[in-house]
Design a protein around this motif. Structure first.
Motif, PDB file in Angstrom:
ATOM      1  N   VAL A   1       7.613  -8.596  -3.445  1.00 49.58           N
ATOM      2  CA  VAL A   1       7.605  -7.934  -2.142  1.00 49.58           C
ATOM      3  C   VAL A   1       6.155  -7.867  -1.687  1.00 49.58           C
ATOM      4  CG1 VAL A   1       9.702  -6.596  -2.566  1.00 49.58           C
ATOM      5  CG2 VAL A   1       7.482  -5.620  -3.205  1.00 49.58           C
ATOM      6  N   ALA A   2       5.932  -8.037  -0.388  1.00 46.52           N
ATOM      7  CA  ALA A   2       4.560  -8.001   0.134  1.00 46.52           C
ATOM      8  C   ALA A   2       4.608  -7.548   1.589  1.00 46.52           C
ATOM      9  CB  ALA A   2       3.904  -9.377  -0.002  1.00 46.52           C
ATOM     10  N   GLY A   3       3.464  -7.643   2.265  1.00 45.09           N
ATOM     11  CA  GLY A   3       3.435  -7.295   3.684  1.00 45.09           C
ATOM     12  C   GLY A   3       3.609  -5.819   3.964  1.00 45.09           C
ATOM     13  N   GLY A   4       3.044  -4.976   3.086  1.00 41.85           N
ATOM     14  CA  GLY A   4       3.160  -3.535   3.317  1.00 41.85           C
ATOM     15  C   GLY A   4       4.549  -2.991   3.028  1.00 41.85           C
ATOM     16  N   PHE A   5       5.242  -3.623   2.074  1.00 40.73           N
ATOM     17  CA  PHE A   5       6.575  -3.168   1.649  1.00 40.73           C
ATOM     18  C   PHE A   5       6.488  -1.711   1.193  1.00 40.73           C
ATOM     19  CE2 PHE A   5       9.776  -2.432  -1.577  1.00 40.73           C
ATOM     20  CZ  PHE A   5      10.902  -3.071  -1.102  1.00 40.73           C
ATOM     21  N   PRO A   6       7.480  -0.838   1.476  1.00 38.27           N
ATOM     22  CA  PRO A   6       8.739  -1.124   2.185  1.00 38.27           C
ATOM     23  C   PRO A   6       8.731  -0.803   3.678  1.00 38.27           C
ATOM     24  CG  PRO A   6       8.903   1.009   1.117  1.00 38.27           C
ATOM     25  CD  PRO A   6       7.511   0.484   0.824  1.00 38.27           C
ATOM     26  N   SER A   7       7.621  -0.277   4.228  1.00 36.02           N
ATOM     27  CA  SER A   7       7.647   0.167   5.625  1.00 36.02           C
ATOM     28  C   SER A   7       7.102  -0.883   6.596  1.00 36.02           C
ATOM     29  CB  SER A   7       6.817   1.438   5.791  1.00 36.02           C
ATOM     30  OG  SER A   7       5.445   1.135   5.590  1.00 36.02           O
ATOM     31  N   SER A   8       6.304  -1.830   6.073  1.00 34.58           N
ATOM     32  CA  SER A   8       5.634  -2.843   6.894  1.00 34.58           C
ATOM     33  C   SER A   8       4.592  -2.224   7.840  1.00 34.58           C
ATOM     34  CB  SER A   8       6.661  -3.653   7.707  1.00 34.58           C
ATOM     35  OG  SER A   8       6.071  -4.793   8.274  1.00 34.58           O
ATOM     36  N   GLN A   9       4.238  -0.974   7.574  1.00 38.75           N
ATOM     37  CA  GLN A   9       3.298  -0.285   8.464  1.00 38.75           C
ATOM     38  C   GLN A   9       1.867  -0.440   7.954  1.00 38.75           C
ATOM     39  OE1 GLN A   9       4.381   0.483  11.213  1.00 38.75           O
ATOM     40  NE2 GLN A   9       6.120   1.866  11.275  1.00 38.75           N
ATOM     41  N   THR A  10       1.308  -1.601   8.183  1.00 41.20           N
ATOM     42  CA  THR A  10      -0.103  -1.828   7.880  1.00 41.20           C
ATOM     43  C   THR A  10      -0.606  -2.975   8.741  1.00 41.20           C
ATOM     44  OG1 THR A  10      -1.734  -2.115   6.108  1.00 41.20           O
ATOM     45  CG2 THR A  10       0.276  -3.425   5.926  1.00 41.20           C
ATOM     46  N   PHE A  11      -1.893  -3.294   8.626  1.00 44.54           N
ATOM     47  CA  PHE A  11      -2.501  -4.345   9.443  1.00 44.54           C
ATOM     48  C   PHE A  11      -1.960  -5.720   9.036  1.00 44.54           C
ATOM     49  CE2 PHE A  11      -5.541  -0.882   8.842  1.00 44.54           C
ATOM     50  CZ  PHE A  11      -5.773  -0.509  10.154  1.00 44.54           C
ATOM     51  N   THR A  12      -1.773  -6.590  10.031  1.00 48.97           N
ATOM     52  CA  THR A  12      -1.311  -7.951   9.748  1.00 48.97           C
ATOM     53  C   THR A  12      -2.243  -8.636   8.746  1.00 48.97           C
ATOM     54  OG1 THR A  12      -0.309  -8.122  11.938  1.00 48.97           O
ATOM     55  CG2 THR A  12      -0.735 -10.183  10.786  1.00 48.97           C
ATOM     56  N   GLU A  13      -3.549  -8.374   8.875  1.00 51.20           N
ATOM     57  CA  GLU A  13      -4.517  -8.988   7.948  1.00 51.20           C
ATOM     58  C   GLU A  13      -4.239  -8.581   6.500  1.00 51.20           C
ATOM     59  OE1 GLU A  13      -6.460  -8.600  11.965  1.00 51.20           O
ATOM     60  OE2 GLU A  13      -5.206  -7.343  10.700  1.00 51.20           O
ATOM     61  N   ILE A  14      -3.842  -7.320   6.313  1.00 50.93           N
ATOM     62  CA  ILE A  14      -3.513  -6.817   4.967  1.00 50.93           C
ATOM     63  C   ILE A  14      -2.244  -7.505   4.460  1.00 50.93           C
ATOM     64  CG2 ILE A  14      -2.847  -4.770   3.614  1.00 50.93           C
ATOM     65  CD1 ILE A  14      -5.694  -4.500   4.501  1.00 50.93           C
ATOM     66  N   LYS A  15      -1.269  -7.660   5.344  1.00 49.54           N
ATOM     67  CA  LYS A  15      -0.008  -8.321   4.973  1.00 49.54           C
ATOM     68  C   LYS A  15      -0.265  -9.756   4.508  1.00 49.54           C
ATOM     69  CE  LYS A  15       2.688  -5.627   8.313  1.00 49.54           C
ATOM     70  NZ  LYS A  15       3.639  -5.631   9.429  1.00 49.54           N
ATOM     71  N   ILE A  16      -1.121 -10.441   5.255  1.00 48.52           N
ATOM     72  CA  ILE A  16      -1.443 -11.836   4.923  1.00 48.52           C
ATOM     73  C   ILE A  16      -2.202 -11.907   3.594  1.00 48.52           C
ATOM     74  CG2 ILE A  16      -2.881 -13.800   5.633  1.00 48.52           C
ATOM     75  CD1 ILE A  16      -2.083 -12.995   8.570  1.00 48.52           C
ATOM     76  N   ALA A  17      -3.171 -11.010   3.424  1.00 50.53           N
ATOM     77  CA  ALA A  17      -3.960 -10.998   2.184  1.00 50.53           C
ATOM     78  C   ALA A  17      -3.073 -10.703   0.977  1.00 50.53           C
ATOM     79  CB  ALA A  17      -5.074  -9.959   2.282  1.00 50.53           C
ATOM     80  N   GLU A  18      -2.179  -9.737   1.128  1.00 43.92           N
ATOM     81  CA  GLU A  18      -1.283  -9.364   0.021  1.00 43.92           C
ATOM     82  C   GLU A  18      -0.368 -10.536  -0.352  1.00 43.92           C
ATOM     83  OE1 GLU A  18       1.167  -5.324  -1.121  1.00 43.92           O
ATOM     84  OE2 GLU A  18       1.449  -6.127   0.894  1.00 43.92           O
ATOM     85  N   THR A  19       0.138 -11.220   0.663  1.00 40.47           N
ATOM     86  CA  THR A  19       0.987 -12.396   0.438  1.00 40.47           C
ATOM     87  C   THR A  19       0.207 -13.489  -0.291  1.00 40.47           C
ATOM     88  OG1 THR A  19       2.278 -11.899   2.426  1.00 40.47           O
ATOM     89  CG2 THR A  19       2.364 -14.159   1.605  1.00 40.47           C
ATOM     90  N   ALA A  20      -0.996 -13.766   0.205  1.00 39.03           N
ATOM     91  CA  ALA A  20      -1.826 -14.826  -0.396  1.00 39.03           C
ATOM     92  C   ALA A  20      -2.175 -14.511  -1.849  1.00 39.03           C
ATOM     93  CB  ALA A  20      -3.100 -15.012   0.426  1.00 39.03           C
ATOM     94  N   LEU A  21      -2.530 -13.256  -2.121  1.00 41.78           N
ATOM     95  CA  LEU A  21      -2.880 -12.851  -3.492  1.00 41.78           C
ATOM     96  C   LEU A  21      -1.679 -12.972  -4.429  1.00 41.78           C
ATOM     97  CD1 LEU A  21      -5.095  -9.750  -2.632  1.00 41.78           C
ATOM     98  CD2 LEU A  21      -5.880 -11.801  -3.825  1.00 41.78           C
ATOM     99  N   ALA A  22      -0.498 -12.590  -3.934  1.00 47.25           N
ATOM    100  CA  ALA A  22       0.721 -12.697  -4.754  1.00 47.25           C
ATOM    101  C   ALA A  22       1.002 -14.159  -5.112  1.00 47.25           C
ATOM    102  CB  ALA A  22       1.913 -12.095  -4.012  1.00 47.25           C
ATOM    103  N   ILE A  23       0.811 -15.051  -4.146  1.00 48.20           N
ATOM    104  CA  ILE A  23       1.063 -16.478  -4.385  1.00 48.20           C
ATOM    105  C   ILE A  23       0.044 -17.044  -5.373  1.00 48.20           C
ATOM    106  CG2 ILE A  23       1.015 -18.757  -3.276  1.00 48.20           C
ATOM    107  CD1 ILE A  23       2.402 -17.379  -0.837  1.00 48.20           C
ATOM    108  N   VAL A  24      -1.215 -16.688  -5.203  1.00 52.49           N
ATOM    109  CA  VAL A  24      -2.252 -17.137  -6.144  1.00 52.49           C
ATOM    110  C   VAL A  24      -1.928 -16.678  -7.566  1.00 52.49           C
ATOM    111  CG1 VAL A  24      -4.669 -16.746  -6.826  1.00 52.49           C
ATOM    112  CG2 VAL A  24      -4.126 -17.337  -4.469  1.00 52.49           C
ATOM    113  N   ASP A  25      -1.377 -15.471  -7.677  1.00 54.37           N
ATOM    114  CA  ASP A  25      -1.049 -14.915  -9.003  1.00 54.37           C
ATOM    115  C   ASP A  25       0.263 -15.437  -9.583  1.00 54.37           C
ATOM    116  OD1 ASP A  25      -3.357 -13.519  -9.286  1.00 54.37           O
ATOM    117  OD2 ASP A  25      -2.487 -11.514  -9.070  1.00 54.37           O
ATOM    118  N   GLY A  26       0.991 -16.266  -8.813  1.00 53.06           N
ATOM    119  CA  GLY A  26       2.173 -16.895  -9.397  1.00 53.06           C
ATOM    120  C   GLY A  26       3.491 -16.699  -8.680  1.00 53.06           C
ATOM    121  N   ALA A  27       3.494 -15.978  -7.550  1.00 50.18           N
ATOM    122  CA  ALA A  27       4.766 -15.770  -6.834  1.00 50.18           C
ATOM    123  C   ALA A  27       5.295 -17.082  -6.261  1.00 50.18           C
ATOM    124  CB  ALA A  27       4.579 -14.750  -5.713  1.00 50.18           C
TER     125      ALA A  27
END
Length: 300
Positions: free
Chosen positions: A116-142
């Motif tokens: 789960v990423a992108g400010g889960f579960p509310s999605s209430q955060t900056f788009t930049e944070i959502k993108i960074a969290e997604t990218a970091l999860a993928i780098v780590d193996g998602a």
């Protein structure tokens, strides 16, 4: 200003191609009939084995730790030895900070890592944070990313902000599957669920998913019915096959059979595999195993 208007019109034009004016009572009646007539015939061992293979085995607890996630993953490793006649779960779903732990612990083939990423579960955060969290999860193996739509923006008819979010996160995912959670309990009406489904697919979702499991009501057969109808219409118009994932509140084997039946009746046999159908749950795994084996099993 003109550009904003044309963008807004783009989403309205897209929605206008679909039947989005739905009556909640009609949907309820159609679902009740479908369940009564069709669910019993799907109550078979073969279907239960398939359902098990479609599970996103999920741990999204405040108390999760490196150790608990490692133990959780080791159970999936042991499954192949304990139950060699059964196919394993489809994926392990965790918070993004545990992607590396799962990747380093997971030894079996064919089980994906979902985060789960992108400010889960509310999605209430900056788009930049959502993108960074997604990218970091993928780098780590998602392998797969599950995000929530900006529900507040959607309910405020700000489709542009909601869709831009999804589009940018999908671009970050590249070939990795993006599952978009509608949080159907917060959308309240069948018409809203249909619109959110269409817009999410249009913006780049590979899967649409009912709920986070953090808000009630979570998955319901009515929401599933509307979402599957949306996937069917979208496929007819675009040729794109989008997956479906009910999640949250799937507490019994019968619940799972209901969702299987809805997918089978609306989308057809070609959707009945773990490439296009998932179940987000943890408690269901032991219940399905118990029914398949004919004895109580508490493996997970």
């Amino acid at each position: 200003m003109e550009e904003n208007n044309s963008t807004r019109n783009k989403y309205k034009t897209t929605l206008a191609k679909y039947k989005t004016n739905l009556n909640d009572a009609d949907i309820q009646a159609q679902v009740a009939t479908l369940i009564e007539k069709k669910v019993p015939e799907n109550n078979t061992e073969e279907v239960k084995k398939l359902l098990f293979n479609c599970i996103d085995l999920t741990t999204l607890n405040t108390t999760d730790s490196d150790e608990s996630v490692m133990r959780f993953t080791e159970k999936v490793n042991q499954f192949d030895d304990e139950f060699p006649d059964l196919k394993n779960v489809a994926a392990i779903c965790v918070y993004p900070n545990f992607a590396a732990i799962v990747k380093n612990t997971l030894e079996v083939e064919g089980v994906n890592i979902a985060c789960v990423a992108g400010g889960f579960p509310s999605s209430q955060t900056f788009t930049e944070i959502k993108i960074a969290e997604t990218a970091l999860a993928i780098v780590d193996g998602a392998d797969e990313i599950d995000i929530v739509i900006s529900v507040g923006q959607f309910l405020n008819n700000d489709y542009e902000t909601m869709c831009d979010d999804i589009q940018e996160i999908k671009e970050t995912c590249h070939d990795h599957h993006l599952k978009v959670i509608l949080e159907t309990g917060a959308l309240q009406t069948a018409s809203n669920i249909k619109k959110a489904s269409i817009l999410s697919m249009y913006a780049g979702a590979d899967f649409i998913k009912t709920s986070t499991g953090k808000q009630q009501p979570a998955a319901t057969p009515e929401a599933a019915y509307v979402m599957c109808e949306a996937i069917k219409e979208y496929h007819q118009k675009t040729g794109n096959k989008i997956g479906f994932k009910p999640a949250g509140g799937i507490n019994t084997v019968n619940d799972a059979l209901v969702y299987y039946t809805i997918v089978k009746e609306i989308l057809g046999e070609e959707w009945l595999n773990n490439k296009l159908f998932r179940l987000g749950t943890s408690r269901l795994a032991n219940l399905l195993l118990s029914e398949i084996k004919g004895e109580e099993i508490k493996f997970f």
